[in-house]
Design a protein around this motif. Sequence first.
Motif, PDB file in Angstrom:
ATOM      1  N   GLY A 197      31.333  30.323  48.536  1.00 38.31           N
ATOM      2  CA  GLY A 197      30.789  31.646  48.170  1.00 38.31           C
ATOM      3  C   GLY A 197      31.631  32.272  47.152  1.00 38.31           C
ATOM      4  O   GLY A 197      32.221  32.448  47.213  1.00 38.31           O
ATOM      5  N   ARG A 198      30.686  32.445  45.958  1.00 42.91           N
ATOM      6  CA  ARG A 198      31.431  32.805  45.050  1.00 42.91           C
ATOM      7  C   ARG A 198      30.607  34.843  44.666  1.00 42.91           C
ATOM      8  O   ARG A 198      30.014  34.673  44.568  1.00 42.91           O
ATOM      9  CB  ARG A 198      31.754  32.292  43.402  1.00 42.91           C
ATOM     10  CG  ARG A 198      32.262  31.398  42.998  1.00 42.91           C
ATOM     11  CD  ARG A 198      31.739  30.790  42.492  1.00 42.91           C
ATOM     12  NE  ARG A 198      32.657  29.329  42.074  1.00 42.91           N
ATOM     13  CZ  ARG A 198      33.395  28.381  41.155  1.00 42.91           C
ATOM     14  NH1 ARG A 198      31.824  28.694  40.412  1.00 42.91           N
ATOM     15  NH2 ARG A 198      33.264  27.246  40.879  1.00 42.91           N
ATOM     16  N   ILE A 199      31.516  35.369  44.644  1.00 40.36           N
ATOM     17  CA  ILE A 199      31.734  36.641  44.237  1.00 40.36           C
ATOM     18  C   ILE A 199      32.081  37.604  42.791  1.00 40.36           C
ATOM     19  O   ILE A 199      33.394  37.145  42.667  1.00 40.36           O
ATOM     20  CB  ILE A 199      31.921  37.807  45.452  1.00 40.36           C
ATOM     21  CG1 ILE A 199      31.273  37.371  46.215  1.00 40.36           C
ATOM     22  CG2 ILE A 199      31.610  39.302  44.912  1.00 40.36           C
ATOM     23  CD1 ILE A 199      32.078  38.159  47.896  1.00 40.36           C
ATOM     24  N   VAL A 200      31.004  37.555  42.612  1.00 44.19           N
ATOM     25  CA  VAL A 200      31.759  38.690  40.681  1.00 44.19           C
ATOM     26  C   VAL A 200      31.216  39.735  40.800  1.00 44.19           C
ATOM     27  O   VAL A 200      30.389  40.665  40.873  1.00 44.19           O
ATOM     28  CB  VAL A 200      31.046  37.960  39.594  1.00 44.19           C
ATOM     29  CG1 VAL A 200      31.980  38.078  37.679  1.00 44.19           C
ATOM     30  CG2 VAL A 200      30.794  35.758  39.355  1.00 44.19           C
ATOM     31  N   VAL A 201      32.059  40.947  40.898  1.00 40.33           N
ATOM     32  CA  VAL A 201      32.021  42.229  40.302  1.00 40.33           C
ATOM     33  C   VAL A 201      32.730  42.671  38.894  1.00 40.33           C
ATOM     34  O   VAL A 201      33.788  42.195  38.370  1.00 40.33           O
ATOM     35  CB  VAL A 201      32.645  42.891  40.754  1.00 40.33           C
ATOM     36  CG1 VAL A 201      32.902  44.961  41.606  1.00 40.33           C
ATOM     37  CG2 VAL A 201      32.608  42.470  42.821  1.00 40.33           C
ATOM     38  N   THR A 202      31.682  43.443  38.298  1.00 38.58           N
ATOM     39  CA  THR A 202      31.801  44.098  36.983  1.00 38.58           C
ATOM     40  C   THR A 202      32.196  45.666  37.049  1.00 38.58           C
ATOM     41  O   THR A 202      30.498  45.511  36.781  1.00 38.58           O
ATOM     42  CB  THR A 202      31.116  43.306  35.473  1.00 38.58           C
ATOM     43  OG1 THR A 202      31.088  41.843  35.569  1.00 38.58           O
ATOM     44  CG2 THR A 202      31.245  44.244  34.383  1.00 38.58           C
ATOM     45  N   THR A 203      32.173  45.990  36.510  1.00 42.50           N
ATOM     46  CA  THR A 203      33.133  47.781  36.985  1.00 42.50           C
ATOM     47  C   THR A 203      32.064  48.568  36.047  1.00 42.50           C
ATOM     48  O   THR A 203      31.067  49.479  35.991  1.00 42.50           O
ATOM     49  CB  THR A 203      33.819  48.208  37.684  1.00 42.50           C
ATOM     50  OG1 THR A 203      35.044  48.226  36.463  1.00 42.50           O
ATOM     51  CG2 THR A 203      34.405  47.713  38.804  1.00 42.50           C
ATOM     52  N   PRO A 204      32.263  48.332  34.900  1.00 47.10           N
ATOM     53  CA  PRO A 204      31.061  48.854  34.121  1.00 47.10           C
ATOM     54  C   PRO A 204      29.780  48.343  33.942  1.00 47.10           C
ATOM     55  O   PRO A 204      29.493  47.883  34.464  1.00 47.10           O
ATOM     56  CB  PRO A 204      31.739  48.179  32.251  1.00 47.10           C
ATOM     57  CG  PRO A 204      33.010  47.273  32.682  1.00 47.10           C
ATOM     58  CD  PRO A 204      32.793  47.150  33.880  1.00 47.10           C
ATOM     59  N   GLY A 205      28.720  49.631  33.467  1.00 46.58           N
ATOM     60  CA  GLY A 205      27.543  48.509  34.106  1.00 46.58           C
ATOM     61  C   GLY A 205      26.723  50.472  34.417  1.00 46.58           C
ATOM     62  O   GLY A 205      25.588  50.335  34.651  1.00 46.58           O
ATOM     63  N   HIS A 206      27.187  52.190  34.137  1.00 50.14           N
ATOM     64  CA  HIS A 206      26.662  52.643  34.219  1.00 50.14           C
ATOM     65  C   HIS A 206      25.282  53.347  33.903  1.00 50.14           C
ATOM     66  O   HIS A 206      25.045  54.547  34.550  1.00 50.14           O
ATOM     67  CB  HIS A 206      27.864  54.341  33.934  1.00 50.14           C
ATOM     68  CG  HIS A 206      26.736  55.653  34.468  1.00 50.14           C
ATOM     69  ND1 HIS A 206      26.950  56.395  35.780  1.00 50.14           N
ATOM     70  CD2 HIS A 206      26.224  56.536  33.429  1.00 50.14           C
ATOM     71  CE1 HIS A 206      25.414  57.160  35.600  1.00 50.14           C
ATOM     72  NE2 HIS A 206      26.061  57.583  34.103  1.00 50.14           N
TER      73      HIS A 206
END
Length: 234
Positions: A197-206
């Motif tokens: 599996g592939r995981i993607v995390v994007t920290t901006p987005g409050h």
Amino acid sequence: MTNALVVRGGWEGHRPVEATELFLPFLADNGFEVRIADSAAIYADGPVMAETDLIVQCVTMSSIEPEALAGLRSAVAAGTGFTGWHGGIADSFRASSDYLQLVGGQFATHPGKDPAARTGDETDNFLAHTVEFTALGREHPITSGLDDFALTTEQYWVLHDHLIDVLATTTHPVQPWHPWHRPITSPAIWTRQWGEGRIVVTTPGHSLDILEDRTVRTVIERGMLWASRTASAS
């Protein structure tokens, strides 16, 4: 048909319903049949997870039962994509070390303004900062062709391991009101291979306006397509 599971809940300050609703048309337009769950308990449903190609999670803090966490980890290892933004993926299930290992990075803090400039609301933690793409990020399908970009919002300080592939970073400067003595660079966008599996995390987005920023939204949407089982299997 490609199946997406949108899991939302947790702390309401991140507007989990409204935030995920922003991306439902994109998923539909790209051929996903979307199922929505308001609890991480669905991760314990083996048949549902077996047919899920992509999980989009927006659950800040909260807790997760052992059976659900085991189901999530097994599904990702078997090829289900897993993605999300901000606290909905990087600040979920703080008490579950196996979840933290799965994601590879954990929110630690978002530094604030000069105390003399604070007014007592959430903007006390809104700082002007830049997100800069790494050499890998400039070539990666999720982020290629994008330019470094500036935001005024929460700037995540992330604890992480070395199994992540960092596509973009942000640097926390030294300020006289903070106790650290040299700049700290944190990953802002990363991917992770976990089994199949592939995981993607994007920290901006409050907040919704940050999710509607052209670059932030592009990264999240490309990340959904890249993480999906159908993409990883090709």
